[in-house]
Scaffold this motif. Structure first.
Motif, mmCIF file in Angstrom:
data_model
loop_
_atom_site.group_PDB
_atom_site.id
_atom_site.type_symbol
_atom_site.label_atom_id
_atom_site.label_comp_id
_atom_site.label_asym_id
_atom_site.label_seq_id
_atom_site.Cartn_x
_atom_site.Cartn_y
_atom_site.Cartn_z
ATOM 1 N N GLY A 107 0.817 -1.209 0.000
ATOM 2 C CA GLY A 107 0.000 0.000 0.000
ATOM 3 C C GLY A 107 0.848 1.256 0.000
ATOM 4 N N ILE A 108 1.896 1.250 0.793
ATOM 5 C CA ILE A 108 2.806 2.404 0.848
ATOM 6 C C ILE A 108 3.532 2.577 -0.489
ATOM 7 N N GLU A 109 4.057 1.469 -1.021
ATOM 8 C CA GLU A 109 4.809 1.529 -2.279
ATOM 9 C C GLU A 109 3.946 2.047 -3.424
ATOM 10 N N LYS A 110 2.720 1.541 -3.535
ATOM 11 C CA LYS A 110 1.836 1.971 -4.623
ATOM 12 C C LYS A 110 1.484 3.449 -4.507
ATOM 13 N N SER A 111 1.272 3.908 -3.293
ATOM 14 C CA SER A 111 0.906 5.309 -3.085
ATOM 15 C C SER A 111 2.052 6.237 -3.455
ATOM 16 N N ILE A 112 3.262 5.854 -3.069
ATOM 17 C CA ILE A 112 4.430 6.668 -3.408
ATOM 18 C C ILE A 112 4.647 6.685 -4.911
ATOM 19 N N THR A 113 4.512 5.513 -5.548
ATOM 20 C CA THR A 113 4.678 5.419 -7.000
ATOM 21 C C THR A 113 3.656 6.278 -7.730
ATOM 22 N N ALA A 114 2.448 6.375 -7.150
ATOM 23 C CA ALA A 114 1.386 7.181 -7.765
ATOM 24 C C ALA A 114 1.578 8.671 -7.520
ATOM 25 N N GLY A 115 2.623 9.042 -6.753
ATOM 26 C CA GLY A 115 2.951 10.445 -6.561
ATOM 27 C C GLY A 115 2.327 11.111 -5.345
ATOM 28 N N PHE A 116 1.808 10.319 -4.408
ATOM 29 C CA PHE A 116 1.187 10.886 -3.222
ATOM 30 C C PHE A 116 2.224 11.083 -2.114
ATOM 31 N N PRO A 117 1.974 12.046 -1.196
ATOM 32 C CA PRO A 117 2.919 12.299 -0.099
ATOM 33 C C PRO A 117 2.949 11.130 0.882
ATOM 34 N N PHE A 118 3.949 11.150 1.759
ATOM 35 C CA PHE A 118 4.150 10.016 2.660
ATOM 36 C C PHE A 118 3.015 9.838 3.655
ATOM 37 N N TRP A 119 2.422 10.945 4.105
ATOM 38 C CA TRP A 119 1.351 10.786 5.084
ATOM 39 C C TRP A 119 0.161 10.068 4.452
ATOM 40 N N THR A 120 -0.069 10.323 3.157
ATOM 41 C CA THR A 120 -1.113 9.589 2.441
ATOM 42 C C THR A 120 -0.709 8.130 2.260
ATOM 43 N N ALA A 121 0.564 7.917 1.961
ATOM 44 C CA ALA A 121 1.057 6.555 1.763
ATOM 45 C C ALA A 121 0.891 5.715 3.028
ATOM 46 N N ILE A 122 1.139 6.310 4.179
ATOM 47 C CA ILE A 122 0.989 5.576 5.445
ATOM 48 C C ILE A 122 -0.478 5.208 5.676
ATOM 49 N N ILE A 123 -1.377 6.152 5.373
ATOM 50 C CA ILE A 123 -2.809 5.869 5.523
ATOM 51 C C ILE A 123 -3.234 4.762 4.559
ATOM 52 N N MET A 124 -2.767 4.836 3.321
ATOM 53 C CA MET A 124 -3.125 3.821 2.329
ATOM 54 C C MET A 124 -2.506 2.467 2.673
ATOM 55 N N GLY A 125 -1.314 2.483 3.248
ATOM 56 C CA GLY A 125 -0.708 1.230 3.693
ATOM 57 C C GLY A 125 -1.522 0.589 4.796
ATOM 58 N N THR A 126 -1.996 1.413 5.723
ATOM 59 C CA THR A 126 -2.833 0.911 6.815
ATOM 60 C C THR A 126 -4.153 0.377 6.280
ATOM 61 N N LEU A 127 -4.741 1.096 5.334
ATOM 62 C CA LEU A 127 -6.006 0.656 4.738
ATOM 63 C C LEU A 127 -5.825 -0.654 3.977
ATOM 64 N N THR A 128 -4.731 -0.761 3.247
ATOM 65 C CA THR A 128 -4.469 -1.988 2.498
ATOM 66 C C THR A 128 -4.292 -3.170 3.434
ATOM 67 N N GLY A 129 -3.564 -2.953 4.527
ATOM 68 C CA GLY A 129 -3.301 -4.046 5.453
ATOM 69 C C GLY A 129 -4.519 -4.449 6.271
ATOM 70 N N ALA A 130 -5.246 -3.462 6.780
ATOM 71 C CA ALA A 130 -6.333 -3.760 7.723
ATOM 72 C C ALA A 130 -7.707 -3.849 7.074
ATOM 73 N N GLY A 131 -7.856 -3.294 5.864
ATOM 74 C CA GLY A 131 -9.175 -3.221 5.235
ATOM 75 C C GLY A 131 -9.809 -4.575 4.977
#
Length: 206
Positions: A107-131
């Motif tokens: 989730g973090i890797e995809k968000s960073i690759t898509a050009g989003f900031p790190f705080w968004t990447a952390i949220i998306m990583g959490t969503l990917t893992g826990a969702g």
């Protein structure tokens, strides 16, 4: 020649681990084969689907049937070893923790690759893992694990912060991802072993 990235490898392993965790719990609830497969698939792709939709991307499983096939393999795995898996509670915890860690990284890797900031990447990583776990628990009629006192989504957040710190220190994405995954796993194991949890919000006394 296959062009397979680290994110794809993590997604494949995480899909298998999460699907097994979901199917294992469904089998304990005496679901039929189709119902168990649906729970396994939803556990495996639920978080990533929400992530991709929020990032404006096409959901990953819609362009690669491997994830559905991988979930079917997980079903066969549980059928073959069902007595061992259902009898031992720690098997669910192990597969769930592996999936949680790997999907946090993807989730973090995809968000960073898509050009989003790190705080968004952390949220998306959490969503990917826990969702996916939220969907799983709803399907098997349990209170989602992230709403209970056990540390779950918080482990993803801490792992994401570890990834960001590694990035600040100049580590590449592979090393940062590995450290992130290790932190998530350690947080889960330590939280369960030592019964660590956040304070419980209590309402007014009756």
């Amino acid at each position: 020649m296959f062009d397979i990235t680290l994110v794809q490898i993590f997604e494949f392993i995480g899909t298998l681990a999460f699907a097994i965790s979901g199917i294992r719990l469904a089998s304990a609830k005496h679901f039929d084969l189709f119902g168990a497969y649906v729970v396994g698939v939803t556990t495996a792709i639920g978080g990533g689907t929400m992530r991709d939709l929020l990032l404006g991307l096409r959901p990953f499983w819609m362009t690669d049937s491997f994830y559905l096939i991988c979930s079917a393999f997980a079903l066969l795995w549980v059928i073959t070893f069902r007595k061992l898996l259902v009898r031992q509670n720690n098997t669910w915890f192990l597969f769930d923790t592996i999936g949680l860690a790997l999907f946090t990284v993807t989730g973090i890797e995809k968000s960073i690759t898509a050009g989003f900031p790190f705080w968004t990447a952390i949220i998306m990583g959490t969503l990917t893992g826990a969702g996916g776990g939220v969907f799983r628990d709803v399907f098997i009629n349990e209170v989602p694990l992230i709403f209970r006192k056990e540390i779950y989504a918080l482990a993803c957040v801490i792992g994401g912060i570890a990834y960001y710190l590694c990035h600040l220190l100049g580590c590449n994405s592979i090393l940062s991802g590995i450290i992130c995954g290790i932190v998530v796993v350690l947080m889960r194991f330590l939280a369960v072993k030592y019964k660590l949890h956040l304070p419980i919000l209590k309402g007014e006394e009756q």
